[in-house]
Design a protein around this motif. Sequence first.
Motif, PDB file in Angstrom:
ATOM      1  N   VAL B  85      -9.128   9.590   2.275  1.00  0.00           N
ATOM      2  CA  VAL B  85      -9.520  10.309   3.487  1.00  0.00           C
ATOM      3  C   VAL B  85      -9.805   9.336   4.625  1.00  0.00           C
ATOM      4  CG1 VAL B  85     -11.276  11.836   4.466  1.00  0.00           C
ATOM      5  CG2 VAL B  85     -10.399  12.265   2.173  1.00  0.00           C
ATOM      6  N   GLY B  86     -10.281   8.136   4.291  1.00  0.00           N
ATOM      7  CA  GLY B  86     -10.636   7.169   5.315  1.00  0.00           C
ATOM      8  C   GLY B  86      -9.433   6.459   5.931  1.00  0.00           C
ATOM      9  N   TYR B  87      -8.285   6.581   5.308  1.00  0.00           N
ATOM     10  CA  TYR B  87      -7.093   5.888   5.789  1.00  0.00           C
ATOM     11  C   TYR B  87      -6.706   6.425   7.154  1.00  0.00           C
ATOM     12  CZ  TYR B  87      -2.361   3.887   5.513  1.00  0.00           C
ATOM     13  OH  TYR B  87      -1.212   3.189   5.747  1.00  0.00           O
ATOM     14  N   TRP B  88      -6.302   5.541   8.086  1.00  0.00           N
ATOM     15  CA  TRP B  88      -6.101   5.972   9.482  1.00  0.00           C
ATOM     16  C   TRP B  88      -5.003   7.016   9.637  1.00  0.00           C
ATOM     17  CZ3 TRP B  88      -1.553   4.962  12.251  1.00  0.00           C
ATOM     18  CH2 TRP B  88      -0.654   4.087  11.637  1.00  0.00           C
ATOM     19  N   LYS B  89      -4.013   7.043   8.718  1.00  0.00           N
ATOM     20  CA  LYS B  89      -2.927   8.016   8.860  1.00  0.00           C
ATOM     21  C   LYS B  89      -3.224   9.345   8.142  1.00  0.00           C
ATOM     22  CE  LYS B  89       1.056   5.762   7.848  1.00  0.00           C
ATOM     23  NZ  LYS B  89       2.498   5.574   7.754  1.00  0.00           N
ATOM     24  N   PHE B  90      -4.388   9.402   7.424  1.00  0.00           N
ATOM     25  CA  PHE B  90      -4.604  10.560   6.542  1.00  0.00           C
ATOM     26  C   PHE B  90      -4.597  11.897   7.290  1.00  0.00           C
ATOM     27  CE2 PHE B  90      -7.369  13.743   4.584  1.00  0.00           C
ATOM     28  CZ  PHE B  90      -6.707  13.909   3.380  1.00  0.00           C
ATOM     29  N   PRO B 268       4.527  11.226   8.723  1.00  0.00           N
ATOM     30  CA  PRO B 268       3.928  11.093   7.391  1.00  0.00           C
ATOM     31  C   PRO B 268       3.589  12.460   6.794  1.00  0.00           C
ATOM     32  CG  PRO B 268       2.360  10.465   9.086  1.00  0.00           C
ATOM     33  CD  PRO B 268       3.666  10.681   9.784  1.00  0.00           C
ATOM     34  N   VAL B 269       3.945  12.632   5.510  1.00  0.00           N
ATOM     35  CA  VAL B 269       3.554  13.837   4.771  1.00  0.00           C
ATOM     36  C   VAL B 269       2.884  13.404   3.467  1.00  0.00           C
ATOM     37  CG1 VAL B 269       5.238  15.448   5.710  1.00  0.00           C
ATOM     38  CG2 VAL B 269       5.876  13.959   3.815  1.00  0.00           C
ATOM     39  N   LEU B 270       2.227  14.307   2.785  1.00  0.00           N
ATOM     40  CA  LEU B 270       1.429  13.972   1.607  1.00  0.00           C
ATOM     41  C   LEU B 270       2.259  13.297   0.517  1.00  0.00           C
ATOM     42  CD1 LEU B 270      -0.931  17.066   1.316  1.00  0.00           C
ATOM     43  CD2 LEU B 270      -1.558  14.722   1.915  1.00  0.00           C
ATOM     44  N   MET B 271       3.429  13.850   0.215  1.00  0.00           N
ATOM     45  CA  MET B 271       4.250  13.282  -0.839  1.00  0.00           C
ATOM     46  C   MET B 271       4.677  11.863  -0.467  1.00  0.00           C
ATOM     47  SD  MET B 271       4.474  14.346  -3.673  1.00  0.00           S
ATOM     48  CE  MET B 271       5.011  15.361  -4.994  1.00  0.00           C
ATOM     49  N   GLY B 272       4.967  11.669   0.838  1.00  0.00           N
ATOM     50  CA  GLY B 272       5.327  10.331   1.317  1.00  0.00           C
ATOM     51  C   GLY B 272       4.191   9.354   1.076  1.00  0.00           C
TER      52      GLY B 272
END
Lengths: 348, 317
Positions: B85-90, B268-272
């Motif tokens: 969750v903390g990742y900047w692209k999340f 960016p998507v979740l699976m990616g």
Amino acid sequence: MAEIRINRVAKQFGKTHALQAIDLTIADREFMVLLGASGCGKTTLLRIVAGLETATAGQVHIGDRRVDQLPPKARGIAMVFQNYAVFPHLTVYENIAFGLRMAKLADSEIDKRVNRTAALMHIDPLLKRYSGQLSGGQRQRVAVSRALAMEPDVILMDEPLSNLDALLRMEMRAELKSVLAESNTTTIYVTHDQVEAMSMADRIAIMDQGHIVQCDVPVEIYRNPAAHFVGSFIGNPPMNFLKASRVDTGQWRVAGATLSGPGSDKNALDFAIRPEDITVGEGPLQAEVRLLEPLGSHTLLACRVDNTAFRVIVDSDTSVSIGDTLSLNPMADRVRWFDPDTQLAVPS
Amino acid sequence: MLGSGRAFRRPLPGRVSSHETALGHVHTRAPDSDAMNSRSLPYLLIAPALLFLAVFFLYPFSLVAWQAFSTDEGRLTTEHFADMVGYWKFNDTLRNTLWLAAIVVPIQLVLSLLMATMVSKMQRGRDMVLYIWTIPLGISDLAAGLIWLAIFEQTGYLNSILHGLGLIEQPVAFLGYQSKLTLFVAIMLAEVWRATAIMLVILVAGIGLIPKEYNEAAEVFGAGPWQRFRRVTFPLLKPSLQTALILRVILAFEVFAVVIALSGTQFPVLMGAVYERQFVLRDTSVAAAYAMLILAISIAFTLLVLWWLRVPKEARI
């Protein structure tokens, strides 16, 4: 006033002619039965009146309006389907109310009509149930209630009782007849069951291969078939037929005996008599008994006369056994004659 | 059977009646063991499949789940989720995935309903139309992505056509990082093209199961085409719609190859993100956390679909 007039209505499916120029007028409040074997076109004709099928040619009038170009909902009709078509996702109440909601009636009026027709068909305790919780007979009642609730000018019924068991069918037959008689609607009722037709109809239209062969009151159809087909279709067992050849004017040779008949100049006719219109004893026809079917109220004899199957109904007390030869006397005023070429009745 | 029946026509000694033997039903075993067999047989027959699922699905799944919730030392933790969750692209990743599903699935629902209704009204040529519409089903999602890439890229068909018509001077970078909207639209189109047919096939089968008389009854009782759809076809189609939507929604949250083919990593998507964590950053635990998140979203939406399209038991056909 909802007289139905069907004018020269024809229907073709590809190359098959399902209906060939049908003319039929059904009087206001009349109960008309379309009777025929499967594939004779009776259901197609009903569906054309309903607007579920489009006629290839011809016109349909209900009252003083021409309706064959109108959608079903604009025709003032209601219909009862063979498989009832009671919506499984709606309660009995909502099923009966379906058409009324579509017509945007006030809720109070809908409630009044649903309760009244449900009471009439004795399904008022079932209003909250779904179709899946009902028996076949109950579904049938819902389908009829749904049609009656519309207070339509015309009710169309497509073999409505054919999926019920014999006992229930008899009960519903009587009930439907009385309910429809009180509802002031004109009814077209399609069936292949001649008992249903005879017992319910004001008039019966007998259909065969896309034609109406005869349209008359039940007793006339039974007593005076207009064609060979009607005699062989109506009655259980149906009429007996024997070949007849002309001996002299008005004299015909039937199975070795000479009988008086029509003064036609044809060389051959078909002699016809109903199994119950024959007395056993002294008579011109010699019959060999092949089979006995004691049915309680009467006994059915399957015989051979002139190498043709011939049925006779006798009193159940009559002592007859297989292999006997009987002398049969057809009742003169019940004998009918048909032209083997045109298949039509010849007046005697 | 007939032959043996004839041979046993005479009453045999014992409890077996001649009538039964004439029909060929000769009972030699005790009725108790028969009942036992018929009760346990179904379970015996599905046991291999259950075992297979346990070994090749449940076991690996529990390993992944464990990985998502544990440290290297084997303690329970939520730190991998915090990392995720903390990742900047999340936020972008989650938002993109949800938006894509939220826009693509309803479009597909409407389209497939329309197409299925059209197909089931057709008298002739119905099979051919169905085959043509379902062609995209036979193409892998990566290949589908590449087909749409060939259309949208700078030297692609769309630019050639627009240039040929004199509508543009220079090729347009539809899939560039500056044009987020066209990128989104391209991915959306590719997804709709690729995966509508799976719903279509299920709905065509479902519509075929609804007896024609219901629609005719509705028509006779005054319902127009829209009312017939809303009040008869749609409610009766709910079971099929459930299946189609659940399948489609789950696939929508797993969208991957089409997005990669068209956008690389710009969308960016979740699976990616799972792929990136697992194979680029070699961070298996966070990849597992993403996988758990996708699973949770899928379950949530499945329940939502089940609730939305629920049919009371007594109201089923």
